[in-house]
Scaffold this active site. Sequence first.
Site, mmCIF file in Angstrom:
data_model
loop_
_atom_site.group_PDB
_atom_site.id
_atom_site.type_symbol
_atom_site.label_atom_id
_atom_site.label_comp_id
_atom_site.label_asym_id
_atom_site.label_seq_id
_atom_site.Cartn_x
_atom_site.Cartn_y
_atom_site.Cartn_z
ATOM 1 N N HIS A 23 22.724 -4.987 51.142
ATOM 2 C CA HIS A 23 23.672 -5.058 50.032
ATOM 3 C C HIS A 23 23.367 -3.880 49.108
ATOM 4 O O HIS A 23 22.220 -3.442 49.026
ATOM 5 C CB HIS A 23 23.440 -6.385 49.305
ATOM 6 C CG HIS A 23 24.439 -6.728 48.250
ATOM 7 N ND1 HIS A 23 24.394 -6.199 46.983
ATOM 8 C CD2 HIS A 23 25.502 -7.572 48.261
ATOM 9 C CE1 HIS A 23 25.378 -6.701 46.259
ATOM 10 N NE2 HIS A 23 26.080 -7.534 47.006
ATOM 11 N N ASP A 69 15.269 -9.652 50.063
ATOM 12 C CA ASP A 69 16.451 -10.020 49.296
ATOM 13 C C ASP A 69 16.917 -11.355 49.874
ATOM 14 O O ASP A 69 17.487 -11.410 50.969
ATOM 15 C CB ASP A 69 17.500 -8.913 49.468
ATOM 16 C CG ASP A 69 18.883 -9.336 48.986
ATOM 17 O OD1 ASP A 69 19.070 -10.510 48.633
ATOM 18 O OD2 ASP A 69 19.783 -8.477 48.983
ATOM 19 N N GLN A 95 21.242 -14.571 50.176
ATOM 20 C CA GLN A 95 22.030 -15.391 51.106
ATOM 21 C C GLN A 95 21.163 -16.338 51.919
ATOM 22 O O GLN A 95 21.691 -17.146 52.688
ATOM 23 C CB GLN A 95 22.810 -14.489 52.076
ATOM 24 C CG GLN A 95 23.786 -13.549 51.407
ATOM 25 C CD GLN A 95 24.974 -14.268 50.789
ATOM 26 O OE1 GLN A 95 25.307 -15.400 51.161
ATOM 27 N NE2 GLN A 95 25.620 -13.627 49.834
ATOM 28 N N LYS A 125 24.407 -18.579 43.770
ATOM 29 C CA LYS A 125 24.735 -18.782 45.194
ATOM 30 C C LYS A 125 24.065 -20.055 45.711
ATOM 31 O O LYS A 125 24.276 -20.467 46.838
ATOM 32 C CB LYS A 125 24.269 -17.576 46.018
ATOM 33 C CG LYS A 125 25.012 -16.284 45.642
ATOM 34 C CD LYS A 125 24.610 -15.141 46.514
ATOM 35 C CE LYS A 125 24.953 -13.787 45.942
ATOM 36 N NZ LYS A 125 26.361 -13.404 46.076
ATOM 37 N N CYS A 133 30.064 -5.090 49.351
ATOM 38 C CA CYS A 133 28.933 -4.326 48.782
ATOM 39 C C CYS A 133 27.956 -3.884 49.862
ATOM 40 O O CYS A 133 26.736 -3.850 49.644
ATOM 41 C CB CYS A 133 28.200 -5.126 47.701
ATOM 42 S SG CYS A 133 29.194 -5.460 46.271
HETATM 43 C C1 LIG Z 1 22.536 -10.123 50.282
HETATM 44 C C2 LIG Z 1 22.838 -9.977 48.828
HETATM 45 N N1 LIG Z 1 21.967 -9.342 48.061
HETATM 46 C C3 LIG Z 1 22.172 -9.195 46.731
HETATM 47 C C4 LIG Z 1 23.292 -9.688 46.140
HETATM 48 C C5 LIG Z 1 23.491 -9.502 44.672
HETATM 49 O O1 LIG Z 1 23.463 -10.750 44.034
HETATM 50 P P1 LIG Z 1 23.804 -10.875 42.498
HETATM 51 O O2 LIG Z 1 25.133 -10.214 42.301
HETATM 52 O O3 LIG Z 1 23.848 -12.339 42.243
HETATM 53 O O4 LIG Z 1 22.714 -10.184 41.746
HETATM 54 C C6 LIG Z 1 24.254 -10.341 46.912
HETATM 55 C C7 LIG Z 1 25.512 -10.829 46.327
HETATM 56 O O5 LIG Z 1 26.498 -11.022 46.980
HETATM 57 C C8 LIG Z 1 24.004 -10.500 48.285
HETATM 58 O O6 LIG Z 1 24.874 -11.132 49.078
#
Ligand SMILES: Cc1ncc(COP(=O)(O)O)c(C=O)c1O
Length: 445
Positions: A162, A239, A242, A265, A403
């Site tokens: 991401h 990270d 998900q 999430k 993203c």
């Molecule tokens: C794999 C992953 N990493 C990071 C993020 C970023 O999360 P946040 O916008 O809640 O900081 C997301 C959000 O969709 C994500 O799917």
Amino acid sequence: MGLVKIGFYTILESTRVKLCFYIFKSSVEVCSLLQDRPPQSFDVERVRNDFPILDRQVNGHPLVYLDSGASSQKPQSVIDTIARYYSQQHANIHRGVHHLSQEATQAYESAREKVRAFINAEHGHEILFTKGTTDGINLVAASFGRRFLKKDDEMIISTMEHHSNIVPWQMACEQAGARLRIIPMTRCGELELDGFESLLNPRTRLVATVHVSNTLGTINPVEEIIRLAHERSVPVLLDGAQAVPHLRIDVRALDVDFYAFSSHKLFGPTGAGVLYGKESLLNSMPPYQGGGDMIERVTFERTTYNSLPHKFEAGTPNIVGGIGTGAAIDYVTQFDEKAIQAHEQALLVYATERLLNIDGIEIIGLAQNKASVISFLLDGTHPFDVGTILDQLGVAVRTGHHCTQPLMDFYQIPGTVRASFALYNNRADVDALVSGVERAAKMLL
Ligand SMILES: Cc1ncc(COP(=O)(O)O)c(C=O)c1O
């Protein structure tokens, strides 16, 4: 239809997708056979009653919410906790002598303890409340980067990250004169571990990779990644944005060094999240931001810093966000984790099988080990058009690059349609998705 080479097979593209699916499906079946105990039963209709938003209509149809990967819906218990906090408990926390401040502090700190237990961290002070995954990764990139990244050092991330696990590292590398190395992957959507191992070298300072891909659903072999990195004394950040809604995370069993996730999430509030860090690493890193709460003593000449976790939590935090995160953890931990996984895997297999029967569909990402996320394309159509038709039928999916633009470049596509399933989705939701996609195919192809 192009020819694609997979190992020693050379097969047609459509056959490759089906082959990936059959491997994926049989691995799901094998996984369930290998489970040490059968999951308890999971009553999805009862679960749906906990989420008031699922009763509403959108565009004259019952809402079919398949965008939990972007943000999950909230159970009544989380909504009530937030309302109760603001109507009965709110005051600023820490250092307050009065009753309300102490009650709010107690609620906030007990939420931290719930997070600690949820991910099995050793110490409560290894849990930092953040704004979310993005904020947690930025914290590590800024602080760890400032302390440990030097000119000509290297950082490893993967092709399927991401943007929030790419851009902060690009910024840190740019500042230090270090460079990013990228773990390669297969077209099925799996990281290539040999490729990863060959990137590790004495200049590697950190590996940062996604646990579960938001676009592909791939559950990465993080145990192996951590083992290979630790053999060279390289720390690993995962990270977990998900992963946390689908898998039960044990940071000590993983031996991971940093783990970031978002509350929204995980059925909790927006603007709140968690960064886990090993105590020794967090202690070795400088503060990320300066301000109230993160100090021990301030003079105009010099400031000394507070201990963990406060050193990394400058200013009035998102108090209700922390408390709401605790309520979300209370909510998910009432269920048998294996029952949730079995339910979501059954939906994933059912949806994949049904979607693959639609002419012109291509599923992007068919890793053997997958969470309940399906990205797809309808041949020759734009994902936005498919998403708009689905929306007219009350079906909420996400369209675009999610993203993950470098991942889109890898597949040479502008974006996908993504359906992501959570514990409150049922087979009727899959049926609504499939009939909506069939309708879109008729209208657009
Ligand atoms: C794999 C992953 N990493 C990071 C993020 C970023 O999360 P946040 O916008 O809640 O900081 C997301 C959000 O969709 C994500 O799917």
